[in-house]
Design a protein around this motif. Structure first.
Motif, mmCIF file in Angstrom:
data_model
loop_
_atom_site.group_PDB
_atom_site.id
_atom_site.type_symbol
_atom_site.label_atom_id
_atom_site.label_comp_id
_atom_site.label_asym_id
_atom_site.label_seq_id
_atom_site.Cartn_x
_atom_site.Cartn_y
_atom_site.Cartn_z
ATOM 1 N N GLN A 1 -17.590 -12.276 18.546
ATOM 2 C CA GLN A 1 -17.356 -13.077 17.344
ATOM 3 C C GLN A 1 -15.907 -12.907 16.876
ATOM 4 N N PRO A 2 -14.961 -13.514 17.567
ATOM 5 C CA PRO A 2 -13.555 -13.384 17.164
ATOM 6 C C PRO A 2 -13.267 -13.917 15.772
ATOM 7 N N VAL A 3 -14.205 -14.683 15.195
ATOM 8 C CA VAL A 3 -14.035 -15.156 13.827
ATOM 9 C C VAL A 3 -13.975 -13.979 12.849
ATOM 10 N N LEU A 4 -14.418 -12.799 13.299
ATOM 11 C CA LEU A 4 -14.402 -11.609 12.452
ATOM 12 C C LEU A 4 -13.038 -10.911 12.428
ATOM 13 N N LEU A 5 -12.044 -11.467 13.109
ATOM 14 C CA LEU A 5 -10.742 -10.805 13.193
ATOM 15 C C LEU A 5 -10.136 -10.514 11.829
ATOM 16 N N GLU A 6 -10.215 -11.457 10.914
ATOM 17 C CA GLU A 6 -9.596 -11.269 9.601
ATOM 18 C C GLU A 6 -10.210 -10.081 8.871
ATOM 19 N N SER A 7 -11.537 -10.008 8.850
ATOM 20 C CA SER A 7 -12.170 -8.870 8.175
ATOM 21 C C SER A 7 -11.985 -7.589 8.973
ATOM 22 N N ALA A 8 -11.849 -7.701 10.292
ATOM 23 C CA ALA A 8 -11.616 -6.515 11.110
ATOM 24 C C ALA A 8 -10.280 -5.872 10.775
ATOM 25 N N ILE A 9 -9.243 -6.684 10.569
ATOM 26 C CA ILE A 9 -7.928 -6.136 10.223
ATOM 27 C C ILE A 9 -8.016 -5.359 8.914
ATOM 28 N N ASP A 10 -8.685 -5.911 7.915
ATOM 29 C CA ASP A 10 -8.856 -5.188 6.654
ATOM 30 C C ASP A 10 -9.606 -3.878 6.874
ATOM 31 N N GLU A 11 -10.609 -3.905 7.732
ATOM 32 C CA GLU A 11 -11.370 -2.680 7.979
ATOM 33 C C GLU A 11 -10.540 -1.650 8.733
ATOM 34 N N PHE A 12 -9.705 -2.074 9.669
ATOM 35 C CA PHE A 12 -8.824 -1.125 10.351
ATOM 36 C C PHE A 12 -7.892 -0.450 9.340
ATOM 37 N N ILE A 13 -7.362 -1.245 8.406
ATOM 38 C CA ILE A 13 -6.454 -0.700 7.392
ATOM 39 C C ILE A 13 -7.198 0.269 6.485
ATOM 40 N N ARG A 14 -8.433 -0.052 6.134
ATOM 41 C CA ARG A 14 -9.224 0.844 5.288
ATOM 42 C C ARG A 14 -9.612 2.110 6.031
ATOM 43 N N TYR A 15 -10.142 1.936 7.239
ATOM 44 C CA TYR A 15 -10.758 3.037 7.972
ATOM 45 C C TYR A 15 -9.742 4.091 8.399
ATOM 46 N N ASP A 16 -8.608 3.669 8.913
ATOM 47 C CA ASP A 16 -7.593 4.621 9.363
ATOM 48 C C ASP A 16 -6.230 3.950 9.295
ATOM 49 N N GLY A 17 -5.765 3.732 8.070
ATOM 50 C CA GLY A 17 -4.538 2.992 7.850
ATOM 51 C C GLY A 17 -3.291 3.756 8.265
ATOM 52 N N SER A 18 -2.198 3.044 8.331
ATOM 53 C CA SER A 18 -0.951 3.655 8.782
ATOM 54 C C SER A 18 -0.218 4.403 7.671
ATOM 55 N N VAL A 19 -0.634 4.233 6.425
ATOM 56 C CA VAL A 19 -0.016 4.946 5.305
ATOM 57 C C VAL A 19 -1.102 5.761 4.611
ATOM 58 N N THR A 20 -0.996 7.082 4.690
ATOM 59 C CA THR A 20 -2.027 7.934 4.096
ATOM 60 C C THR A 20 -1.831 8.115 2.603
ATOM 61 N N ARG A 21 -0.566 8.118 2.163
ATOM 62 C CA ARG A 21 -0.263 8.325 0.739
ATOM 63 C C ARG A 21 0.786 7.331 0.287
ATOM 64 N N ALA A 22 0.655 6.863 -0.931
ATOM 65 C CA ALA A 22 1.708 6.041 -1.509
ATOM 66 C C ALA A 22 2.945 6.905 -1.732
ATOM 67 N N THR A 23 4.114 6.275 -1.774
ATOM 68 C CA THR A 23 5.316 7.030 -2.089
ATOM 69 C C THR A 23 5.174 7.632 -3.488
ATOM 70 N N LEU A 24 5.848 8.753 -3.704
ATOM 71 C CA LEU A 24 5.655 9.537 -4.924
ATOM 72 C C LEU A 24 5.932 8.743 -6.197
ATOM 73 N N ARG A 25 5.104 8.997 -7.187
ATOM 74 C CA ARG A 25 5.375 8.584 -8.557
ATOM 75 C C ARG A 25 5.785 9.835 -9.344
ATOM 76 N N ILE A 26 6.523 9.619 -10.439
ATOM 77 C CA ILE A 26 6.920 10.714 -11.321
ATOM 78 C C ILE A 26 6.383 10.420 -12.716
#
Length: 413
Positions: free
Chosen positions: A278-303
């Motif tokens: 079901q390649p129609v699921l690609l859009e939701s799959a990308i969001d799930e990849f970002i949620r499940y194991d995203g490339s940014v673990t922490r936002a840049t620091l706030r003060i």
């Protein structure tokens, strides 16, 4: 509140493979607490999604590192020197400066410009896959996840083909963790080299404009040169710093998104088969990849500009605050079965692309690249499989980012 400093720090290099179990413990026992980073800097970490969302939109938590410059300098956090430190940027500014910069950049970084890149992104993906489809195995990181966004961002910026490897070396050096000997010198040398290259690029684009050889639609660099808002034009140092940020954000993080997502998908044959069917699921799959194991673990620091309270915990003025996106994205109060990859997950209110005024400017490009990268990969290599045990995968030391050192795969050929 438990004394987190007596516990395992989730962000130490030796804990990269156990990141999510450690974050789950932190989120359950002390969702707002202090930890001491490897560089000696004590920060307040926020791991539950409700508090994370609130922190990312709290105007009392600012991005300008000048509000904690002494503490950051002592910890070896690289803030740049001279002109590098002075130029305003999207990552280190707050409204109204951030509002001005984002407005100017947004004019150049339009959805239409991103959509126009779709055919070229597809061509790049196929060209890269042409090199590996007849081989029994290859490293998906080195031969696909990295070069694809590098070539795309170069096309977007109007960078000469063939310079991508230079960028890759500079970006890797600029992300050197604080614990590495001479880390600041390594970062500064790379940053200076990249900025010199970008200054020459801007000069060439400006000359092309003046000679009538190009217009504002030629590429993103040219668009930034001519961008203005009510007569307010970007200054040269601002253009160069913005291009630097776009290169890092549009290249390194996208490469990790593709690599981490591929590793997760190939480790779950059921989800892999579902996406193939079901390649129609690609859009939701990308969001799930970002949620499940995203490339940014922490936002840049706030003060914290003043004393604030997050999740009932008082945080003193001047304190660095780290919002842990990776923990918020697996909060069981928000996501059912959060440690399971589910490419059909709806809704999926992850924070992997940020939240509030600092939401990722390049999100549309990252999504398009991700959709095309996985579509072409799975269509061209239907027998794709992991070439090692998932437990043997190794993670690079990347500070706030998360990415694999390598991803060996078998093509099924």
């Amino acid at each position: 509140m438990s004394d987190v400093q007596q516990r395992a720090n989730p962000f130490l290099p030796e804990n990269r493979a156990r990141l999510y179990p450690l974050l789950a413990e932190l989120r359950a026992d002390a969702p707002v607490c202090r930890i001491t980073q490897a560089n000696g800097l004590t920060v307040w970490v926020v791991t539950r999604q409700a508090e994370a969302r609130a922190a990312l939109t709290d105007r009392r938590l600012v991005k300008n590192p000048a509000h904690a410059a002494d503490a950051l300098d002592r910890a070896g956090v690289f803030l740049g020197r001279g002109e590098i430190r002075q130029a305003a940027s999207l990552l280190t500014s707050d409204p109204p400066v951030h509002t001005r910069l984002r407005g100017l950049v947004s004019e150049a970084f339009t959805r239409q410009r991103v959509e126009a890149l779709r055919p070229r992104i597809r061509e790049i993906a196929d060209e890269l896959l042409d090199r590996v489809t007849d081989r029994p195995s290859f490293d998906l990181i080195q031969e696909y996840a990295y070069p694809l966004p590098a070539l795309v961002i170069s096309q977007l910026l109007g960078v000469a083909t063939g310079d991508q490897e230079m960028f890759r070396g500079w970006v890797a050096a600029m992300l050197t963790p604080a614990g590495v000997p001479d880390a600041n010198d390594i970062r500064e040398a790379a940053s200076l080299a990249m900025r010199q290259y970008l200054a020459e690029l801007v000069a060439r684009k400006r000359a092309d404009l003046e000679r009538g050889r190009a217009d504002a639609s030629a590429d993103l660099t040219t668009a930034l040169v001519v961008a203005r808002d009510a007569g307010d034009r970007l200054a040269e140092p601002e253009i160069i710093r913005l291009l630097e940020e776009i290169l890092i954000g549009g290249y390194e993080t996208t490469a990790h998104m593709i690599g981490n997502g591929a590793a997760a998908l190939l480790s779950d044959r059921g989800q892999l088969r579902l996406l193939q069917e079901q390649p129609v699921l690609l859009e939701s799959a990308i969001d799930e990849f970002i949620r499940y194991d995203g490339s940014v673990t922490r936002a840049t620091l706030r003060i914290a500009l003043e004393d604030v309270e997050i999740g009932g915990v008082p945080i003193p003025a001047g304190s660095p605050v780290s919002v842990v996106l990776a923990a918020a994205n697996r909060d069981p109060e928000v996501f059912d079965d959060p440690d399971r990859l589910d490419i059909t997950r709806q809704p999926n209110p992850h924070l992997g692309l940020g939240h509030g005024v600092h939401y990722c400017l390049g999100a549309p490009l990252a999504r398009v690249e991700g959709e095309i990268a996985f579509d072409r990969l799975l269509r061209r290599l239907p027998g794709l499989a992991l070439g090692c045990d998932p437990a043997d995968l190794r993670w690079r030391p990347l500070g706030i980012q998360r990415g694999l050192a390598a991803l060996p795969v078998r093509t099924g050929r």
